[in-house]
Structure formats: C-alpha cells, structure tokens
Enzyme design. Sequence first.
Site, PDB file in Angstrom:
ATOM      1  N   SER A  82      46.211  93.684 -11.648  1.00 45.89           N
ATOM      2  CA  SER A  82      46.864  93.308 -12.907  1.00 45.89           C
ATOM      3  C   SER A  82      46.151  93.829 -14.143  1.00 45.89           C
ATOM      4  CB  SER A  82      46.997  91.782 -12.989  1.00 45.89           C
ATOM      5  OG  SER A  82      45.727  91.177 -12.990  1.00 45.89           O
ATOM      6  N   LYS A 107      47.144  82.541 -16.730  1.00 47.36           N
ATOM      7  CA  LYS A 107      46.751  83.586 -17.685  1.00 47.36           C
ATOM      8  C   LYS A 107      47.205  83.261 -19.106  1.00 47.36           C
ATOM      9  CE  LYS A 107      46.702  87.257 -14.213  1.00 47.36           C
ATOM     10  NZ  LYS A 107      47.364  88.461 -13.686  1.00 47.36           N
TER      11      LYS A 107
END
Length: 785
Positions: free
Chosen positions: A689, A732
């Site tokens: 990511s 996140k």
Amino acid sequence: MAQSPNPDMEVDKDNLPDTLPILPIFDSALFPKMVLPLVVMQGESVKLVDEAMNKDRMIGLAVGRKPEENREVSPDDLHAVGTSALIMKMAKNEDERAQLLVQGLSRFRIIEFIEVKPYFRARVEHLKDEEVSDNEVEALENTVLDQFRRIVELSPGLPDEMAAMAKSIDEAGVLADMIGSTINTGAEEKQKILETLNVKERLREVNRQINHQVEILELGDKIQTQVKGDMDQRQKEYYLRQQLKAIQEELGEQDETSVEVEEYRTKIDEKNLPEEAKKEAERELKRMSRMHPSASEYTVVSTYLDWITTLPWNESTPDVLDIKKARKVLDEDHYGLEKAKRRIIEYLAVRKLNPESKGPILCFVGPPGTGKTSLGRSIARALGRKFVRISLGGVRDEAEIRGHRRTYVGAMPGRVIQGIRRAESNNPVFMLDEIDKVGSDFRGDPSSALLEVLDPEQNYTFSDHYLDIPFDLSKVMFITTANILDTVPPALRDRMEVLKLLGYTDEEKVKIANRFLIPRQRAENGLKADGITFTRGAIKNIISDYTREAGLRNLEREIATVCRGAATKIAEDKAQTVRIKAANISSYLGPIRFTSEMAERTSTPGVATGLAWTQTGGEILFVEATAMKGNKNMTLTGQLGDVMKESAAAALSFIRANAKNLGIEEQFYEEHDIHIHVPAGAIPKDGPSAGVTMLTALASLLTGRTVKDRLAMTGEITLRGQVLPIGGVKEKTLAAHRAGIETVILPKRNKKDLEDVPKKVQKDIQFLFADSMMEVIELALEKRR
C-alpha cells in the site's frame, strides 16, 4: 347362591341336536372333551342358560370378536366353527350372574342362524376329526409331549400331573386339543386349532404354538435367574459389609473408605449426571471401594470423582433477555463499539425467540487497549451469566486445552473444563484471550484442539482427555480476542464470527476519558470527585501531545500520572483541589512528546505522506526521495520488506515510462542515482500500500512540485499506473485524523469501505478517490509556479 342339581351326565354323542343355542365367548375357546369354567353376566345369555338347563343342558360355544363400545354382538362377530357343550354345573349369585362349568362334546359348523333375539340359535353341522396314522403323526406327538413337559416344568401354575395325564392320552386329536386348551395363548390362536379337522395339521399348529410358548418361558426363566443372582450377590455384599462394619465398631475403628465411597455415591445420585458420566462415575466408585486408602491409585480415583461430581452438568444461569436493560448495561460500560454491541443485542433477541439456539463464537479483533476484554465482561453482565477468562498467549501444549490422560502423574483437565468448573454453570461467557498468540511445538498444536471447542456442530460432545466422557459446551458463549488474524489458522478463523474494534477518534477518546478513565483513576488514587478536575482542552492535549495510539491504555497511564501528581499536592497541603488545564499539563507530564511534522516534512519536493497499517492500529509514514549525480542506481533504506522494494521499482519504472507526460526529462535516470528512504529506520516495514506514496514522492522530486499540505495517501500501484484497493481503511483514516491530516487520497474501489469510518472523521477529512497514478499526481502535487 342357588345351585342346580347334578343329574346323570351321560350324553349320546352320535345323536347331538341339529339346532343349538349359541353362547358367544371372547377370551378363550372350548375343545371337545375339555372342561371350561364360564361366568355369564348379560341378561340374554343368562336366559339362554336357564332354558338350556330346563331342557337338555346342551349349548353351543362360539369364539367371537369383541364388538365396539355401545354395540351388541351380531352373528358376523362369531367364528363359524365352535364346540357343542354340556352344562355340568350351574350356580347363580344374588346379582343374577351365572357361573357355569361346561364340558366340550364335539366340533360344529354354523350353517345358519335361526334366531337372533333374545339370544342366538343356529342350525349346525357336527364335525368329525380327519384321522391320519403315520410316522410323522407319531413323531409330532412325541415332540408335542416333550415340549409340553418343558412347559409344565417352567410354569409354577401347572401341576406336575398334567404332563403324566397328557402322556396317557392315546388319541392324537384329543392330545392336540388337551395341550391347545392348556397352553397360554389367545382366543384367536386357540380358534386356529379348533378349526383344524385334519389331526396331523392340528398337531403341527399345536407344535408351532407350544414352541413359541417354550421360548417365552425359557427367556423369562433366564431373566428371573439373572435377577435373582444379582440380588443374591448384592445381599451377600450387603451382609459382608454390615459384618465388617460391626467388627470395626467393636474394635473402635472406622472404615474411611466406606465413608468416602458413600459420600461419593450420594453426590452421584444427587447430581443427576448424564447416562455416560454416571456409568463412568459408578465404575470408578466400584474400583475405589475395593482399594485401600494408602494405595497410589486411590488418590487418582478420588480426584477424578471430585471433578465428575463438581462439574455443572445440568446447572445453568437463566439468561436476562431484557433487550433494553442489556443495551443500557453495554452503553454504561463502553462508549462506541456500535457493531459489537449490535451483535450482542441480536444474539439476545434470537435467544428470546428461540431459547434452544446455540451460542455464537465471536472474535474481537483490534489493536491493544480498544476494550476487547472488558467488552466480554460487559456481555456477561448484560446476559446475567458468569464470566470466565483464560489467556492463550504463549500456550504451546495441546493438553492445556484438552487436558492430560489419567495415566500421567498429576493429570488434570484442560483449561476449558477448569473454567467451566470455576463458573459453576454450563452456560458462562467464556473468553479466550490472545488467540492469535497460540504457538505449537513437539507437545502439539493447541489451535487444532480449539477447532472442536469453537465449533457449535461439535462442541456439544467435547471430550476432555482427563474426563474421557463428553461434556456439552454448546450452551457456552465463546468470545475470542486477537490483535491480528494473520497468525490464526484458516480452519479456526472460519469457525469464528469476526468483529473488528479498530480504534477511537480523538473526540471519542475525550468522551471515554471523562466518562470512564478519569473517574476510575480518581478513585484508585484516593481523590474525591471535586479533588481534581480536567478541562476539555487538557484532555485533548494529553491525547494529541502525549499519546499516539489506537487504544486507550497510554491515555489512562498519562491520566494516572496527572492524578498521582495532584494527589501529592493535596497530601502535602499545597492545594485543596487541583484543576488541570492545557497550560499546566507539562508540569505533570513533562515536555510534549509528539509534535506535528506535516508542515516541515512536506514543504520540500520529494517528500510524501503515506498511511500504513500495524498490529497496534494505523500509522502515518513519510517517504523521502532524493536524486544525485550517478549511474542509474536506486538505493532503498528504512528496513523495507521485499514487497515495498518491488513497489519502489514499479514506481520508478512508471515515472521513466511516462516522463514526457509528467514534464520530466526523459534522460533523467541516465546520469542520476535515486535514493528512497522511509524514516523510523529501526522498524521493519512491508506491504504494497506504500506504492502510491513512493510514486508521488518520486514525481514530486523530479517535477519540483511539492505535495499539498496536510495530505496523505495509500494504495497499491501497477506498472501501467493503475491504483489497486488496499485493506485497513478505517485504521489508516483514524491514524490520519489523529495526525491532523485534512485530505486523504484512496483507491476508487475503497470508496465502499468509508461506511466503517466514524462520521466525525468523514466530516473532518476530505476524501479523494483515484483510479490511476496520473490522477493521484494531479490531486497530490501543487500546481507548477
């Protein structure tokens, strides 16, 4: 009682009348030359007997089928073949009930009924036996006599003379009739013999029936002998025990074994154990009764019986199925965690509608300090159940779950059965903490043993090695906790319903601190309610400047530190009450530990802010890129894993392939070296990511355009520049919110994951979505000046 005279009983059997009054009988049958007592109660039948007594004393007896209630007997209910009989004696009671003794004369077949009222009268045909004389008839006679002798031996109601009388009969047909009338069969079976005129066939039918009777009598005799033997053995044991007891009392001794055995026997009887458990307990008790207390096995058996008789086999705590009350309890104990609370309310609703439903297997997954274990306690309180918690962290021995076999010294049941015994209930809320930290070695794999425990289709017969009998765990509500699911075996993960507790926003932390943490620390440090107060600004400063976590443990520690400082002041009489403000936090906690580096870090080209997932929640990370004179080399630092290195290589390849479109010199790589660094170099990092962040940092460096202020991003990239979806969106975005990020770029296919993000975070952060890297670069970089 009136009795008829007893005249001469001689009857000419060759000149029997062609018409006879017919008396129906239901429970037996009369055979020729046999005598049968009868009781006649119906008025019509009594009238039949009276008239027969006034004439020739001759009547016909026909076996009938009992009519339905409230229906009279009809000719159709009677069998066609019957027996003509002579009334030998007749006596009447005061209630006009007639008692008869009749003797059979001959078989007859009813040709037609002449009269039906007041009683049956019929024209009959008298029948004669079909005599057969051969070896088979003789063999059948001998067989029937032998079997009849056996029946007389086994039947206490038959005198021994019956066998001798049967042996003295010369005629085969009469022998068959005599035995057929004596054996204990139903009226229909006797009717079959009566209707059989062929003597050989009649003997065969009698032989069949008598063999069946012998089998029944022999089986009954065997059962009786066995029961008598058991009773004799028990009586013998009882007398011996009583004698031993009397001897011990005389000597002033007391048999400790017998006392303990009786205590266990009482416990077993009172416990209402399942059949298999009771059988095993009684077997062990029998062994124990034969042992001396000093024997090594005595203690083993005694301990085993202790476990058997103290486990809650049938004891349950009633569920509190008040949905409103349960919701109130959960809200009192925890702020937020809406998904977990909703699932518990759903379980209660299902239990209310279907009390037989099996307990769910829930798995709470989330960073440390998010309230997983305490939520389990709240669930137990809401349900009104007992709470049991065992920690599986570091457990490597399968016997910890299933127990040790009794052959081992010091054997004990596994932790599951131990927990059930402590709860004293077979339906507690059972928490298996830290299931992701179970290990395996040469002693077995505990996670494999948990497959049976955590499967509602199997755990109703869970078998602990120590008990060695099934225990029903289907009523237990199992809750497991884990920080991550990656280390949990797939088969075990499949048995659990996963609920994620991913962390709290700053606003939620403020509310939790005011509602739970501050009152708890105030009480633990001996402070009164007005002894210390916190302003909202002070709490927010503690959260943002002194902690950076998904959970609440560090926040509570910092609040505890402040409370101890306030308690010191009050104890030294320096203050009566202490008010904690944002301005004086540092005097208790020291200098600020976390400062926002967003503005300083991203103010120069080549620096981009990414979002990462860790076991303790989401984190932000910076990616720095720089170029220098060199010869087409790329250096990667910061303890990057293989996947991150591959993402960096893919990002550089995309930049080189699209240099012209990005306004970069196509030959830039020929004379330069590229260095990509991810700070916090001591911490290993990996995952795909960060690909978007690395590409953005390279694009910023090579175009000279800085990344927009307070902007972070996440996503995986391909060589073609596509942006692929990633996991951990909620963690996140919460990390971005804690760090003061105002804009987040996400892959377009992650748009659906915003449903899990708190409304407050969605309101404070602007979310942008991109399908390609060219879109990301345009969204993330400042315009050219």
